[in-house]
Design an enzyme around this catalytic site. Sequence first.
Site, PDB file in Angstrom:
ATOM      1  N   GLY A  99      19.554-127.543 -14.234  1.00 35.07           N
ATOM      2  CA  GLY A  99      20.428-127.839 -13.099  1.00 35.07           C
ATOM      3  C   GLY A  99      21.728-127.063 -13.163  1.00 35.07           C
ATOM      4  CB  ALA A 100      24.864-126.838 -13.454  1.00 31.98           C
ATOM      5  CG  HIS A 126      24.166-119.971 -11.998  1.00 29.82           C
ATOM      6  ND1 HIS A 126      23.255-118.968 -12.232  1.00 29.82           N
ATOM      7  CD2 HIS A 126      24.296-120.624 -13.180  1.00 29.82           C
ATOM      8  CE1 HIS A 126      22.889-118.982 -13.488  1.00 29.82           C
ATOM      9  NE2 HIS A 126      23.492-119.986 -14.093  1.00 29.82           N
ATOM     10  CG  HIS A 179      19.651-121.549 -12.425  1.00 25.54           C
ATOM     11  ND1 HIS A 179      20.993-121.830 -12.451  1.00 25.54           N
ATOM     12  CD2 HIS A 179      19.172-121.874 -13.652  1.00 25.54           C
ATOM     13  CE1 HIS A 179      21.320-122.317 -13.639  1.00 25.54           C
ATOM     14  NE2 HIS A 179      20.232-122.344 -14.394  1.00 25.54           N
ATOM     15  CD  GLN A 206      17.472-127.207 -23.964  1.00 26.82           C
ATOM     16  OE1 GLN A 206      16.365-127.451 -23.503  1.00 26.82           O
ATOM     17  NE2 GLN A 206      18.157-126.119 -23.625  1.00 26.82           N
TER      18      GLN A 206
HETATM   19  P1  AMP Z   1      19.339-123.203 -17.819  1.00 28.63           P
HETATM   20  O1  AMP Z   1      19.468-124.073 -16.625  1.00 28.63           O
HETATM   21  O2  AMP Z   1      20.635-122.677 -18.328  1.00 28.63           O
HETATM   22  O3  AMP Z   1      18.460-123.793 -18.894  1.00 28.63           O
HETATM   23  O4  AMP Z   1      18.582-121.904 -17.320  1.00 28.63           O
HETATM   24  C1  AMP Z   1      17.332-121.994 -16.670  1.00 28.63           C
HETATM   25  C2  AMP Z   1      16.724-120.630 -16.586  1.00 28.63           C
HETATM   26  O5  AMP Z   1      17.597-119.780 -15.830  1.00 28.63           O
HETATM   27  C3  AMP Z   1      16.549-119.956 -17.953  1.00 28.63           C
HETATM   28  O6  AMP Z   1      15.317-119.276 -17.977  1.00 28.63           O
HETATM   29  C4  AMP Z   1      17.721-119.010 -17.998  1.00 28.63           C
HETATM   30  O7  AMP Z   1      17.480-117.888 -18.820  1.00 28.63           O
HETATM   31  C5  AMP Z   1      17.827-118.595 -16.549  1.00 28.63           C
HETATM   32  N1  AMP Z   1      19.168-118.071 -16.273  1.00 28.63           N
HETATM   33  C6  AMP Z   1      20.347-118.690 -16.505  1.00 28.63           C
HETATM   34  N2  AMP Z   1      21.383-117.877 -16.177  1.00 28.63           N
HETATM   35  C7  AMP Z   1      20.832-116.717 -15.739  1.00 28.63           C
HETATM   36  C8  AMP Z   1      21.359-115.487 -15.274  1.00 28.63           C
HETATM   37  N3  AMP Z   1      22.669-115.283 -15.193  1.00 28.63           N
HETATM   38  N4  AMP Z   1      20.495-114.520 -14.901  1.00 28.63           N
HETATM   39  C9  AMP Z   1      19.152-114.723 -15.003  1.00 28.63           C
HETATM   40  N5  AMP Z   1      18.593-115.857 -15.423  1.00 28.63           N
HETATM   41  C10 AMP Z   1      19.411-116.841 -15.801  1.00 28.63           C
END
Ligand code: AMP
Length: 282
Positions: free
Chosen positions: A31-32, A34, A37, A61
């Site tokens: 979530g959160a 941007h 995602h 995690q």
């Molecule tokens: P998270 O919500 O931080 O667990 O991220 C979910 C997915 O989004 C993961 O596969 C991250 O690697 C990917 N992700 C997060 N930030 C970015 C970004 N700036 N560019 C590309 N993928 C991202």
Amino acid sequence: MRIFETVYDLKLFLNVERAQQKSIGLVPTMGALHAGHMALIRQAADENDVVVCSVFVNPIQFNKEEDLQNYPRTVSSDLEKLQAGGCDVVFIPSEEEMYPEPVEENYDFGPLEQVMEGRFRPGHFKGVAVVVRRLFEIVDPEKAYFGQKDYQQLIIIRKLVQMLNLNIDIVAVPIVREADGLAMSSRNMRLKPEERDAAPIIYKTLLYAKAQREKFDTPGHLIKWGTQQLQQQPLFDVEYFDIVDADSLQSIKQWSDTKRCILCVAVFVGKIRLIDNIILFS
Ligand code: AMP
């Protein structure tokens, strides 16, 4: 867009889709959301009939309780973004739904999890592997999308798929950045204004390292230079600045030790821990 909170309802829905020969793509998130995602969602929508996005802040995690408590939660704006971004199904389970029983499985990724993030966040990748495997079981996707921003995670998920003999195609999506180069992250919103102003120096340093790489005799020299460069920023505290083989994630001593080389960093900017990386050559 359909929203499901239980495994039962989600599976029921996806079984019907699957019976109609529809392909399913999964985008796991915490979530959160941007634009980073949303790039995963867009690519999943291009390549699958049904896009499932999971939104779950996975407690197992996090290795610091404080980090888990402070993790941003912005569900209603997440749902708006997903709706606008072409997502078909959102899975937003409670902790009890994801973990009805105490977690017992344990994964060993060997040297892959002993470096970089794994070294500074003990248990982190085991927690990631547990939740991702569970999501794979529930959604049973053909493809799953992961960002290259979390490069070590991407390699570990590929390893997980190989270890479990899963028939899931892991798709890597390039890092999405702000206009000033800062890698997008849910944590960026917690930076104070002066920290946010300084944060793009991380990527500038990575770009410089890539451009000038051949001027450094060994990876060790570049590591020394880069660490100093970042460390001299008053708001920064460098956790690691590592140059590794892009597949084994192990440090290299000489440039000739690898054909595919990646530079990965973790830096505290104030209290916020940011990570970034750049392929030096491939
Ligand atoms: P998270 O919500 O931080 O667990 O991220 C979910 C997915 O989004 C993961 O596969 C991250 O690697 C990917 N992700 C997060 N930030 C970015 C970004 N700036 N560019 C590309 N993928 C991202």
